[in-house]
Every structure is written in C-alpha cells, then in structure tokens.
Enzyme design. Structure first.
Site, PDB file in Angstrom:
ATOM      1  N   GLY A 105      25.891  24.621   6.220  1.00  0.00           N
ATOM      2  CA  GLY A 105      27.356  24.627   6.262  1.00  0.00           C
ATOM      3  C   GLY A 105      27.837  23.201   6.112  1.00  0.00           C
ATOM      4  N   ARG A 145      20.132  17.466   0.918  1.00  0.00           N
ATOM      5  CA  ARG A 145      20.789  18.495   0.097  1.00  0.00           C
ATOM      6  C   ARG A 145      21.874  17.785  -0.707  1.00  0.00           C
ATOM      7  NH1 ARG A 145      22.614  23.891   3.053  1.00  0.00           N
ATOM      8  NH2 ARG A 145      22.341  24.749   0.959  1.00  0.00           N
ATOM      9  N   ASP A 190      32.011  23.316  -0.186  1.00  0.00           N
ATOM     10  CA  ASP A 190      30.997  22.288   0.037  1.00  0.00           C
ATOM     11  C   ASP A 190      31.393  20.970  -0.604  1.00  0.00           C
ATOM     12  OD1 ASP A 190      29.525  25.058   0.135  1.00  0.00           O
ATOM     13  OD2 ASP A 190      28.350  23.625   1.305  1.00  0.00           O
ATOM     14  N   ASN A 236      31.200  25.977  -3.923  1.00  0.00           N
ATOM     15  CA  ASN A 236      30.946  26.752  -2.720  1.00  0.00           C
ATOM     16  C   ASN A 236      29.772  27.669  -2.984  1.00  0.00           C
ATOM     17  OD1 ASN A 236      31.846  27.360   0.049  1.00  0.00           O
ATOM     18  ND2 ASN A 236      32.276  29.395  -0.760  1.00  0.00           N
TER      19      ASN A 236
HETATM   20  C1  LIG Z   1      32.296  25.727   6.381  1.00  0.00           C
HETATM   21  S1  LIG Z   1      31.587  25.297   4.900  1.00  0.00           S
HETATM   22  C2  LIG Z   1      30.283  26.407   4.789  1.00  0.00           C
HETATM   23  C3  LIG Z   1      29.773  26.466   3.381  1.00  0.00           C
HETATM   24  O1  LIG Z   1      28.421  26.036   3.365  1.00  0.00           O
HETATM   25  C4  LIG Z   1      27.652  27.132   2.903  1.00  0.00           C
HETATM   26  O2  LIG Z   1      26.529  26.757   2.188  1.00  0.00           O
HETATM   27  P1  LIG Z   1      25.089  26.709   2.935  1.00  0.00           P
HETATM   28  O3  LIG Z   1      25.033  27.886   3.854  1.00  0.00           O
HETATM   29  O4  LIG Z   1      24.116  26.777   1.778  1.00  0.00           O
HETATM   30  O5  LIG Z   1      25.069  25.373   3.649  1.00  0.00           O
HETATM   31  C5  LIG Z   1      28.601  27.898   2.039  1.00  0.00           C
HETATM   32  O6  LIG Z   1      28.806  27.271   0.808  1.00  0.00           O
HETATM   33  C6  LIG Z   1      29.819  27.877   2.895  1.00  0.00           C
HETATM   34  O7  LIG Z   1      31.008  28.176   2.266  1.00  0.00           O
END
Ligand SMILES: CSC[C@H]1O[C@H](OP(=O)(O)O)[C@H](O)[C@@H]1O
Length: 350
Positions: free
Chosen positions: A51, A91, A237, A247
């Site tokens: 996140g 990342r 993101d 995203n």
């Molecule tokens: C509150 S932003 C969360 C955002 O991050 C997620 O990606 P990941 O789970 O791969 O870190 C996803 O894009 C969410 O919208």
C-alpha cells in the site's frame, strides 16, 4: 483488534519495527519484528507490508533503523546513502517509498551528529505515521461529501488501514461516508492475483461491520450493467502532475467501464502520492511481479508447468477518465495540473 480505529499494519515497539504480515491475512495475524533495514526492504518487496502510504511510512522507519546502525561509524552519512538506495529499490511504482526515504535522507543531512540523526529520523517516522492517519481522516471527510446518500460503491484492491498508517484512503472515504450516516453498500473486487480485496479489504470491512459483497474482478462490468454501482473509488500509487494515476492492475479497466456506464470514478490519495516531477503517466515505472503470483491462486498452483506469464502489478488510468482526485487538503477536479498544484500550495479547500 477491534474496529477501523484499531487496525494497524505498522507499529514501533521496544526499538523494533513491527509489521503485520499481510501475506498471511485473514487466516493468520502474525507480526514480524525487525531491527535491520535490509530485512525491512525485503519485507516491502515481498509485500509483508504494502500500500503506497504504508510502504512510505515503513521506509521512513527503515531509514531510522539504518541510521541507528550506521551511527557507530565515522562514515555514517555515506552508509545511510547506501541504505537509502537499497530501501528505494524494494518496489518502483509507489512514489511514497522514494518520497519518504529521500525526506529522511535530507533530514539526516541537516543535522550535525549521528546521534542527532538517530533521534530526528525516528521522531520523523513517528510523526509521519501519526500525520498519515489524521490526513486520511481529513481526506475521508472531503471524499464522503461526493458519495451518494444511498447506493453501491465499488472499490478495488485494499486502500484501508492495512495500506496506510491507519483509517485508509479510498476505504477511508467509505468509512467517513458510513460515519456520516450514508447508506452505502460496498462491492469489493477480489483483485487478482494477490487478492488484496478478497483477503484484506474483506477483512477490514467485516471488522467494521460495513455491508459488502466480495466479487470476482470480472464481475465488475456486470454489477455496473445491473445498476448496482453508483460510484467507483480507488487508491493510487503514483499520480503524475496531469492527474494520470498509477494504481493496482485492473484500475484502468474499471475507469473505462465507469465512463461507459456514466458512473463517477474517484481516486483517493494523499498529496505525497502526487509526483509533480512527472508530467504525465507515460513515465511511471510499472512493477512486474513474480510469475508465481499468477500461476498460483492463494498459494495453490493452478497453471500448467512452465507457462509464460505477464504480471504487471499496476496500470495507469488517464486523467481524462477520472472524475475527481480526493486529497487531505480537498478535492481536485479536472484541470488537474493546476488543481493539484493549488492543493499542494494550500490554496484550495473543498
Ligand atoms: C492506499 S494506496 C494502496 C494502493 O497500493 C496497492 O498496491 P499494493 O497492494 O501492490 O502495494 C494498490 O495499488 C492500492 O490502491
């Protein structure tokens, strides 16, 4: 753990960074206790914590761990620079990771001694965690005003307390809407292949007692066609200066569907997710994750041996498909380059 106000993915306890292992939720609530920034970088890459805001906060604590280790060496600043590179490499897509790391690096370079840097970076990480929760609650209130008094809200991936310091961004808007008395029913995409929706968002919504249905990603179009969806709200993101938004993979297709069905499509993110140095989404690096995530489902191999896989973890939604971008300082509407700059400068409030 109880309600949303208590769900936390990141804690600092007894000199260690504690991360709730999101790979094991919802079946197991297991905490990793880390003292080495290298292990924190690995935890970010392996999505123990994920996140955009959450990995930014985690990176800030990783830098605090790094300067604590480096402080016993005369070349502590050079060692910290190297640690920052290692943390940022975890990342590539979420801007919060680099933003938080570089912010800690600048702070360390602004003090005279290693001892001062150790204290300053830890306090800055605590402040970032605290401020993120407060920002999400402000963002939630701004966004809740955009939601219908009653209706179905579709969300993608996980954007709640687990993806942030607490409360959430898109899920924070939903929480604020429910708290304001809106009669909302949530439709949560499972979000293949990592299943942030099925495993994490469902876990958070169930803990909050918020009414929802979980559905396959491929069911989103059907739900819109049936008239069940009155708004789509997602996280981010990295948001380019023109509003193009990176995203979780699958967001772009939801935005196209929402436009076709004339459903408002909202992005909810703190201003720290806006990359003003990036003019548009064309330059956003999209993380390609391991093939095994697609070859498997919940840890069970489903694909034949040796199949070729593409596994982009994000996609970019053009600003033209976004109805509004909700931030902790207010709502930016199309004409995003100016609107986002105005919010960042503190000139615009909703
Ligand atoms: C509150 S932003 C969360 C955002 O991050 C997620 O990606 P990941 O789970 O791969 O870190 C996803 O894009 C969410 O919208």
């Amino acid at each position: 753990m109880s309600s949303a106000d208590q769900i936390r993915a990141i804690r600092w306890e007894e000199g260690q960074l504690c991360l709730l292992d999101q790979r094991l939720l919802p079946q197991q609530e297991t905490w990793l206790k880390l003292s080495d920034y290298r292990a924190v970088a690995v935890a970010i890459r392996q999505m123990v914590v994920r996140g955009a805001p959450a990995i930014g906060i985690t990176a800030a604590y990783a830098m605090a761990l790094a300067v604590r280790e480096a402080s016993t060496h005369t070349d502590w600043q050079a060692r910290l620079l190297s640690a920052a590179d290692e943390i940022k490499a975890a990342r590539p897509t979420a801007v919060n990771l680099a933003w938080a790391t570089d912010r800690q690096l600048a702070l360390a370079q602004s003090v005279s001694t290693a001892g001062q840097a150790v204290a300053a970076l830890l306090q800055a990480a605590h402040d970032l965690l605290r401020d993120d929760i407060a920002d999400n609650q402000r963002l939630g209130r701004y966004g809740a005003e955009l939601l219908p008094a009653e209706g179905g809200i579709l969300t993608h991936c996980n954007t709640g307390s687990l993806a942030t310091g607490g409360y959430g961004t898109a899920l924070g808007v939903i929480r604020a809407g429910i708290s304001a008395g809106k009669q909302l029913h949530i439709y949560a995409d499972e979000t293949r292949p990592w299943l942030q929706g099925a495993r994490l968002t469902a876990w958070e919504l169930q803990k909050d007692g918020i009414p929802f249905h979980l559905h396959a990603d491929s069911a989103a179009a059907y739900l819109m066609q049936q008239g069940l969806i009155h708004a789509v709200i997602v996280g981010a993101d990295r948001i380019a200066a023109n509003g193009d938004t990176a995203n979780k993979i699958g967001t772009y297709s939801l935005a196209v569907l929402a436009q076709y069905h004339q459903i408002p499509f909202y992005v909810a993110a703190p201003l720290s997710t806006v990359d003003f140095a990036m003019p548009d989404g064309g330059g956003i690096v999209i993380e390609e994750r391991p093939a095994a995530e697609v070859q498997q489902c919940a840890g069970h191999v489903v694909a034949p041996e040796g199949v070729e896989v593409r596994n982009p973890a994000f996609d970019v939604t053009p600003a033209s498909l976004i109805t509004a971008i909700i931030t902790e300082r207010g709502v930016a509407r199309p004409g995003f380059p100016v609107a986002l700059q105005a919010l960042a400068a503190g000139h615009m409030q909703a």
